[in-house]
Write a protein that holds these residues in place. Structure first.
Motif, PDB file in Angstrom:
ATOM      1  N   ASN A  20     -17.208  48.777   1.624  1.00  0.00           N
ATOM      2  CA  ASN A  20     -17.202  49.542   2.868  1.00  0.00           C
ATOM      3  C   ASN A  20     -16.130  50.610   2.711  1.00  0.00           C
ATOM      4  O   ASN A  20     -14.980  50.294   2.372  1.00  0.00           O
ATOM      5  CB  ASN A  20     -16.894  48.643   4.059  1.00  0.00           C
ATOM      6  CG  ASN A  20     -17.993  47.637   4.325  1.00  0.00           C
ATOM      7  OD1 ASN A  20     -17.898  46.480   3.914  1.00  0.00           O
ATOM      8  ND2 ASN A  20     -19.032  48.063   5.014  1.00  0.00           N
ATOM      9  N   PRO A  21     -16.457  51.894   2.911  1.00  0.00           N
ATOM     10  CA  PRO A  21     -15.522  52.976   2.587  1.00  0.00           C
ATOM     11  C   PRO A  21     -14.203  52.877   3.338  1.00  0.00           C
ATOM     12  O   PRO A  21     -14.167  52.582   4.541  1.00  0.00           O
ATOM     13  CB  PRO A  21     -16.293  54.238   2.993  1.00  0.00           C
ATOM     14  CG  PRO A  21     -17.732  53.833   2.924  1.00  0.00           C
ATOM     15  CD  PRO A  21     -17.766  52.405   3.347  1.00  0.00           C
ATOM     16  N   LEU A  22     -13.115  53.122   2.616  1.00  0.00           N
ATOM     17  CA  LEU A  22     -11.777  53.135   3.181  1.00  0.00           C
ATOM     18  C   LEU A  22     -11.572  54.440   3.951  1.00  0.00           C
ATOM     19  O   LEU A  22     -11.949  55.514   3.489  1.00  0.00           O
ATOM     20  CB  LEU A  22     -10.759  53.028   2.051  1.00  0.00           C
ATOM     21  CG  LEU A  22      -9.285  52.874   2.408  1.00  0.00           C
ATOM     22  CD1 LEU A  22      -9.033  51.517   3.055  1.00  0.00           C
ATOM     23  CD2 LEU A  22      -8.431  53.023   1.152  1.00  0.00           C
ATOM     24  N   VAL A  23     -10.975  54.346   5.143  1.00  0.00           N
ATOM     25  CA  VAL A  23     -10.733  55.537   5.959  1.00  0.00           C
ATOM     26  C   VAL A  23      -9.284  55.538   6.445  1.00  0.00           C
ATOM     27  O   VAL A  23      -8.602  54.531   6.416  1.00  0.00           O
ATOM     28  CB  VAL A  23     -11.688  55.601   7.172  1.00  0.00           C
ATOM     29  CG1 VAL A  23     -13.121  55.797   6.724  1.00  0.00           C
ATOM     30  CG2 VAL A  23     -11.570  54.352   8.027  1.00  0.00           C
ATOM     31  N   GLY A  24      -8.842  56.696   6.900  1.00  0.00           N
ATOM     32  CA  GLY A  24      -7.491  56.807   7.443  1.00  0.00           C
ATOM     33  C   GLY A  24      -6.466  57.174   6.388  1.00  0.00           C
ATOM     34  O   GLY A  24      -6.703  57.083   5.183  1.00  0.00           O
ATOM     35  N   ARG A  25      -5.314  57.592   6.847  1.00  0.00           N
ATOM     36  CA  ARG A  25      -4.217  57.987   5.963  1.00  0.00           C
ATOM     37  C   ARG A  25      -3.526  56.757   5.382  1.00  0.00           C
ATOM     38  O   ARG A  25      -3.373  55.737   6.064  1.00  0.00           O
ATOM     39  CB  ARG A  25      -3.217  58.847   6.747  1.00  0.00           C
ATOM     40  CG  ARG A  25      -2.005  59.318   5.948  1.00  0.00           C
ATOM     41  CD  ARG A  25      -1.049  60.085   6.847  1.00  0.00           C
ATOM     42  NE  ARG A  25      -1.618  61.354   7.267  1.00  0.00           N
ATOM     43  CZ  ARG A  25      -1.495  62.486   6.571  1.00  0.00           C
ATOM     44  NH1 ARG A  25      -0.837  62.487   5.425  1.00  0.00           N
ATOM     45  NH2 ARG A  25      -2.028  63.601   7.030  1.00  0.00           N
ATOM     46  N   PRO A  49      -0.826  54.176   4.501  1.00  0.00           N
ATOM     47  CA  PRO A  49      -1.373  52.965   3.884  1.00  0.00           C
ATOM     48  C   PRO A  49      -2.441  52.251   4.728  1.00  0.00           C
ATOM     49  O   PRO A  49      -2.535  51.035   4.689  1.00  0.00           O
ATOM     50  CB  PRO A  49      -0.128  52.098   3.738  1.00  0.00           C
ATOM     51  CG  PRO A  49       0.666  52.422   4.972  1.00  0.00           C
ATOM     52  CD  PRO A  49       0.418  53.885   5.247  1.00  0.00           C
ATOM     53  N   SER A  50      -3.243  52.997   5.466  1.00  0.00           N
ATOM     54  CA  SER A  50      -4.279  52.378   6.280  1.00  0.00           C
ATOM     55  C   SER A  50      -5.225  51.546   5.418  1.00  0.00           C
ATOM     56  O   SER A  50      -5.584  51.928   4.307  1.00  0.00           O
ATOM     57  CB  SER A  50      -5.079  53.455   7.015  1.00  0.00           C
ATOM     58  OG  SER A  50      -6.223  52.896   7.632  1.00  0.00           O
ATOM     59  N   THR A  51      -5.637  50.394   5.953  1.00  0.00           N
ATOM     60  CA  THR A  51      -6.624  49.545   5.270  1.00  0.00           C
ATOM     61  C   THR A  51      -7.928  49.481   6.057  1.00  0.00           C
ATOM     62  O   THR A  51      -8.792  48.656   5.766  1.00  0.00           O
ATOM     63  CB  THR A  51      -6.073  48.124   5.072  1.00  0.00           C
ATOM     64  OG1 THR A  51      -5.739  47.553   6.350  1.00  0.00           O
ATOM     65  CG2 THR A  51      -4.842  48.130   4.173  1.00  0.00           C
ATOM     66  N   ALA A  52      -8.079  50.370   7.051  1.00  0.00           N
ATOM     67  CA  ALA A  52      -9.294  50.378   7.870  1.00  0.00           C
ATOM     68  C   ALA A  52     -10.488  50.827   7.042  1.00  0.00           C
ATOM     69  O   ALA A  52     -10.368  51.674   6.142  1.00  0.00           O
ATOM     70  CB  ALA A  52      -9.108  51.297   9.073  1.00  0.00           C
TER      71      ALA A  52
END
Length: 220
Positions: free
Chosen positions: A143-148, A150-153
């Motif tokens: 599932n693609p990683l999003v956010g700046r 060190p975000s793990t969302a």
């Protein structure tokens, strides 16, 4: 085939330099029949050699403000290049998912061309606003990683798969689970690839797979 509408903005007798942006919609017809349509700029699969009628409803705005025009545009184009033979294909074993249910979909990706190599990127995407979740146990997919950092969302409505073993006569399969909530969501798929030739490359391309539609559960 890409469709766009270019415009140059200016006023007679003025030295102001305007940036000019366009928006709107387009339609392509052949022999009086609609072949494709969409927003500007946009595109569609190359339809092959023939004469085409392209029409658009174009809106032009300038920055700084001062020019705001809209109207129809038309052009007749004769395309001569032959339609290329497809190099890759995407198939899926089901064409329907249901609301308030989880459906397993098996995608099959095939490479039919002797050119290029076995690498490609497969994306399977649901409607972001519906709450749908697309998941898989396939180690080639995430599932693609999003956010700046060190975000793990991660985007749970999409999976991104890196395929490296596509060969003519040896397709690759990816199994995903699509969990649809009360709000229906279609599921689309796309495959991106390139065609290396030594240290150079051609443009490669992207193809669209079949759209999996959604049905609401029936109450008996």
């Amino acid at each position: 085939m890409t469709v766009s509408a270019a415009a140059t903005c200016g006023r007679v007798g003025e030295s102001v330099r305007y940036a000019c942006g366009t928006s709107g919609s387009w339609t392509v017809r052949r022999a009086g029949k609609n072949l494709a349509a969409g927003p500007l700029p946009g595109g569609t699969e190359y339809p092959g050699p023939a004469a085409y009628r392209v029409s658009g409803a174009v809106h032009v705005r300038s920055a700084p403000a001062g020019i705001d025009l809209s109207g129809p545009v038309h052009a007749t184009l004769t395309l001569v290049e032959p339609k290329p033979v497809p190099t890759h294909r995407i198939g899926v074993d089901r064409r329907v998912v249901r609301a308030n249910a989880t459906t397993t979909l098996t995608y099959t990706v095939s490479r039919d061309s002797e050119q290029g190599d076995g690498s490609a990127r497969l994306g399977i995407v649901g409607d972001e606003t519906s709450g749908v979740e697309v998941t898989t146990r396939d180690p080639r997919c995430i599932n693609p990683l999003v956010g700046r950092y060190p975000s793990t969302a991660r985007n749970m409505y999409a999976v991104d798969c890196t395929l490296t073993d596509l060969q003519p006569g040896h397709p690759s399969t990816v199994v995903v689970r699509v969990s649809v909530r009360k709000t229906c969501s279609t599921v689309v798929s796309k495959l991106g690839y390139w065609m290396p030739q030594g240290r150079g490359s051609t443009a490669g391309g992207m193809i669209t797979g079949p759209t999996v539609t959604c049905e609401r559960s029936r109450v008996l």
